[in-house]
Design a protein around this motif. Structure first.
Motif, PDB file in Angstrom:
ATOM      1  N   LEU A 108      20.584 -98.361   4.876  1.00 27.68           N
ATOM      2  CA  LEU A 108      19.661 -97.442   4.228  1.00 27.68           C
ATOM      3  C   LEU A 108      19.588 -97.720   2.734  1.00 27.68           C
ATOM      4  N   ALA A 109      18.429 -97.447   2.158  1.00 32.46           N
ATOM      5  CA  ALA A 109      18.284 -97.615   0.711  1.00 32.46           C
ATOM      6  C   ALA A 109      19.226 -96.661  -0.009  1.00 32.46           C
ATOM      7  N   ARG A 110      19.904 -97.143  -1.035  1.00 35.80           N
ATOM      8  CA  ARG A 110      20.883 -96.339  -1.753  1.00 35.80           C
ATOM      9  C   ARG A 110      20.398 -96.021  -3.159  1.00 35.80           C
ATOM     10  N   PRO A 111      20.585 -94.793  -3.597  1.00 36.16           N
ATOM     11  CA  PRO A 111      20.186 -94.459  -4.965  1.00 36.16           C
ATOM     12  C   PRO A 111      21.171 -95.017  -5.982  1.00 36.16           C
ATOM     13  N   GLN A 112      20.667 -95.351  -7.132  1.00 40.03           N
ATOM     14  CA  GLN A 112      21.517 -95.752  -8.242  1.00 40.03           C
ATOM     15  C   GLN A 112      21.281 -94.762  -9.369  1.00 40.03           C
ATOM     16  N   LEU A 113      22.354 -94.257  -9.935  1.00 40.48           N
ATOM     17  CA  LEU A 113      22.248 -93.237 -10.964  1.00 40.48           C
ATOM     18  C   LEU A 113      22.779 -93.763 -12.283  1.00 40.48           C
ATOM     19  N   THR A 114      22.128 -93.372 -13.356  1.00 39.64           N
ATOM     20  CA  THR A 114      22.610 -93.658 -14.696  1.00 39.64           C
ATOM     21  C   THR A 114      23.054 -92.337 -15.307  1.00 39.64           C
ATOM     22  N   ILE A 115      24.340 -92.224 -15.587  1.00 36.16           N
ATOM     23  CA  ILE A 115      24.899 -90.962 -16.070  1.00 36.16           C
ATOM     24  C   ILE A 115      25.509 -91.168 -17.450  1.00 36.16           C
ATOM     25  N   ALA A 116      25.077 -90.360 -18.398  1.00 29.24           N
ATOM     26  CA  ALA A 116      25.654 -90.392 -19.740  1.00 29.24           C
ATOM     27  C   ALA A 116      26.765 -89.361 -19.823  1.00 29.24           C
ATOM     28  N   GLU A 117      27.958 -89.824 -20.170  1.00 32.01           N
ATOM     29  CA  GLU A 117      29.044 -88.917 -20.512  1.00 32.01           C
ATOM     30  C   GLU A 117      29.105 -88.806 -22.028  1.00 32.01           C
ATOM     31  N   GLU A 118      29.569 -87.686 -22.517  1.00 33.67           N
ATOM     32  CA  GLU A 118      29.654 -87.486 -23.959  1.00 33.67           C
ATOM     33  C   GLU A 118      30.939 -88.110 -24.479  1.00 33.67           C
ATOM     34  N   ALA A 119      30.827 -89.269 -25.107  1.00 37.68           N
ATOM     35  CA  ALA A 119      32.004 -89.944 -25.646  1.00 37.68           C
ATOM     36  C   ALA A 119      32.633 -89.106 -26.747  1.00 37.68           C
ATOM     37  N   THR A 167      31.446 -86.245  -3.447  1.00 42.19           N
ATOM     38  CA  THR A 167      30.317 -85.604  -2.781  1.00 42.19           C
ATOM     39  C   THR A 167      29.131 -86.554  -2.680  1.00 42.19           C
ATOM     40  N   CYS A 168      28.849 -87.264  -3.763  1.00 41.81           N
ATOM     41  CA  CYS A 168      27.751 -88.239  -3.736  1.00 41.81           C
ATOM     42  C   CYS A 168      27.994 -89.293  -2.670  1.00 41.81           C
ATOM     43  N   GLN A 169      29.226 -89.781  -2.596  1.00 41.48           N
ATOM     44  CA  GLN A 169      29.524 -90.812  -1.609  1.00 41.48           C
ATOM     45  C   GLN A 169      29.377 -90.272  -0.191  1.00 41.48           C
ATOM     46  N   TRP A 170      29.810 -89.029   0.033  1.00 42.07           N
ATOM     47  CA  TRP A 170      29.667 -88.415   1.357  1.00 42.07           C
ATOM     48  C   TRP A 170      28.196 -88.249   1.718  1.00 42.07           C
ATOM     49  N   LEU A 171      27.389 -87.809   0.770  1.00 42.41           N
ATOM     50  CA  LEU A 171      25.963 -87.633   1.027  1.00 42.41           C
ATOM     51  C   LEU A 171      25.302 -88.950   1.409  1.00 42.41           C
ATOM     52  N   VAL A 172      25.676 -90.016   0.708  1.00 41.92           N
ATOM     53  CA  VAL A 172      25.071 -91.315   0.974  1.00 41.92           C
ATOM     54  C   VAL A 172      25.549 -91.881   2.310  1.00 41.92           C
ATOM     55  N   ASP A 173      26.842 -91.776   2.569  1.00 41.26           N
ATOM     56  CA  ASP A 173      27.401 -92.363   3.788  1.00 41.26           C
ATOM     57  C   ASP A 173      27.017 -91.594   5.047  1.00 41.26           C
ATOM     58  N   ASN A 174      26.577 -90.341   4.885  1.00 48.63           N
ATOM     59  CA  ASN A 174      26.234 -89.512   6.043  1.00 48.63           C
ATOM     60  C   ASN A 174      24.805 -88.995   5.947  1.00 48.63           C
ATOM     61  N   ARG A 175      23.910 -89.825   5.469  1.00 48.15           N
ATOM     62  CA  ARG A 175      22.558 -89.345   5.190  1.00 48.15           C
ATOM     63  C   ARG A 175      21.875 -88.766   6.420  1.00 48.15           C
ATOM     64  N   THR A 176      21.909 -89.470   7.532  1.00 42.67           N
ATOM     65  CA  THR A 176      21.191 -88.973   8.701  1.00 42.67           C
ATOM     66  C   THR A 176      21.819 -87.693   9.226  1.00 42.67           C
ATOM     67  N   VAL A 177      23.152 -87.645   9.236  1.00 39.22           N
ATOM     68  CA  VAL A 177      23.844 -86.457   9.731  1.00 39.22           C
ATOM     69  C   VAL A 177      23.627 -85.286   8.793  1.00 39.22           C
ATOM     70  N   SER A 178      23.858 -85.515   7.486  1.00 43.06           N
ATOM     71  CA  SER A 178      23.793 -84.411   6.530  1.00 43.06           C
ATOM     72  C   SER A 178      22.387 -83.851   6.408  1.00 43.06           C
ATOM     73  N   GLN A 179      21.384 -84.717   6.440  1.00 44.37           N
ATOM     74  CA  GLN A 179      20.020 -84.236   6.250  1.00 44.37           C
ATOM     75  C   GLN A 179      19.472 -83.554   7.496  1.00 44.37           C
ATOM     76  N   ARG A 180      19.689 -84.131   8.654  1.00 40.67           N
ATOM     77  CA  ARG A 180      19.026 -83.638   9.858  1.00 40.67           C
ATOM     78  C   ARG A 180      19.784 -82.509  10.545  1.00 40.67           C
ATOM     79  N   LYS A 181      21.106 -82.553  10.515  1.00 44.48           N
ATOM     80  CA  LYS A 181      21.879 -81.576  11.270  1.00 44.48           C
ATOM     81  C   LYS A 181      22.498 -80.489  10.400  1.00 44.48           C
ATOM     82  N   LEU A 182      23.050 -80.869   9.260  1.00 44.15           N
ATOM     83  CA  LEU A 182      23.801 -79.908   8.466  1.00 44.15           C
ATOM     84  C   LEU A 182      22.971 -79.256   7.372  1.00 44.15           C
ATOM     85  N   LEU A 183      22.277 -80.061   6.597  1.00 44.47           N
ATOM     86  CA  LEU A 183      21.586 -79.533   5.426  1.00 44.47           C
ATOM     87  C   LEU A 183      20.104 -79.292   5.664  1.00 44.47           C
TER      88      LEU A 183
END
Length: 344
Positions: free
Chosen positions: A146-157, A173-189
């Motif tokens: 599946l296509a995976r999102p890439q995020l750019t996150i700025a932390e405050e140095a 949580t992000c990793q769980w959402l990505v690894d379980n996309r079909t399950v999380s979207q269709r059945k749980l969320l």
């Protein structure tokens, strides 16, 4: 334990006596909360991405920071900083199997003065690398096509504000959402129309949801302290998405105090509420439970993730009255994060 390599002080670009540019900063190695420094001996390998050999720094037991001074070659227009930790011997550490999230920034131009914010890219297909005890690089890689999102996150140095840093439960949580996309979207969320995140901080989880649920409206909420950094990350990821010719403007930040009596969005429009690593402080439990009661209605789903730090934190879960649909543990680089999906 999982440790984060971070800028302890804001990076600056200065000019030395020979009129050459020098990158100066201070690096630290801490847990996600920032209240525990790594106690052990490691080598820090620093690369600024201009073809030079990496610079080695020594981190020894008892240190809380390490100075960074790197000459920048003439005519260099931009640099990116990549710092990894390597353990050469088990005798150098006192704890079993410590893991280190590398510090890897996006390229940034060379201004004069201060680089107030440094953006760190989190690729959810290939998470930030860690180094194992033998010094080798270990990266979890998924075989999911599946296509995976890439995020750019700025932390405050250089900031001690917890809202301006990425936390372990959010990454898990992000990793769980990505690894379980079909399950999380269709059945749980399901297919939520509106997603509200409480205590969003830098916005990591909410931004991941905005890319996974592109037809949903995502509202990131927190106190005013998180307003600037969160909106910056929204803009960073909108710009990144637009470069790929995909229009994703389904995410926004809104100030929301858990003690408020007003909802950030009309309650009957909220289908999913997300809370990650907001249960570390028992003194905030009453406020958080009040906020959950305000933003949920019958049928609203709640996604809650928590990294245990103290036995007293179990009290919060005893007070939850929502129906549990899933109660599982997500292992993220040796960190166990409890993840629950519930229904109001």
């Amino acid at each position: 334990m999982l440790y984060h390599i971070r800028f302890y002080k804001v990076p600056t670009i200065s000019i030395d006596s020979k009129k050459d540019l020098v990158l100066k900063s201070v690096i630290t190695i801490t847990n996600d909360l920032g209240d525990k420094f790594f106690f052990g001996n490691v080598n820090l390998k620093v690369d600024i991405g201009v073809g030079l050999n990496p610079i080695l720094l020594s981190w020894t037991s008892g240190m809380q920071s390490c100075n960074l001074n790197i000459p920048i070659p003439k005519r260099t227009k931009s640099i990116s900083v990549n710092v990894i930790a390597e353990i050469s011997s088990l005798d150098d550490v006192l704890e079993e199997n410590p893991q280190f999230l590398r510090l890897k920034t996006l390229p940034f131009k060379l201004p004069s003065g201060t680089c107030e914010r440094v953006s760190i890219r989190y690729d959810l297909l290939h998470p930030p690398a860690t180094q194992s005890n033998n010094g080798s690089e270990s990266i979890d890689r998924s075989t999911d096509k599946l296509a995976r999102p890439q995020l750019t996150i700025a932390e405050e140095a250089g900031s001690n504000n917890l809202a301006r840093h990425v936390w372990d439960a959010g990454l898990a949580t992000c990793q769980w959402l990505v690894d379980n996309r079909t399950v999380s979207q269709r059945k749980l969320l399901g297919s939520p129309r509106t997603i509200v995140e409480l205590g969003t901080g830098c916005g990591l989880v909410g931004l991941a949801l905005s890319k996974l649920f592109i037809d949903s409206k995502v509202i990131l909420t927190d106190l005013e302290d998180a307003n600037e950094i969160c909106n910056r990350n929204i803009q960073l990821n909108i710009a990144q998405t637009n470069k790929r010719k995909r229009d994703v403007h389904n995410v926004a930040f809104q100030v929301f105090d858990w003690d408020s009596d007003e909802t950030p969005v009309e309650k009957d429009k909220i289908d999913l509420v997300v809370v990650t690593d907001c249960t570390y402080n028992p003194s905030s439990y009453d406020s958080l439970l009040k906020a959950l009661s305000i933003v949920t209605r019958t049928g609203t789903k709640i996604l809650l993730a928590h990294k245990y730090r103290d036995p007293d934190e179990e009290e919060f879960f005893k007070r939850l009255t929502f129906k549990k649909l899933l109660d599982t543990t997500v292992d993220y680089y040796s960190q166990s994060v409890r993840l629950l999906v519930m229904e109001a």
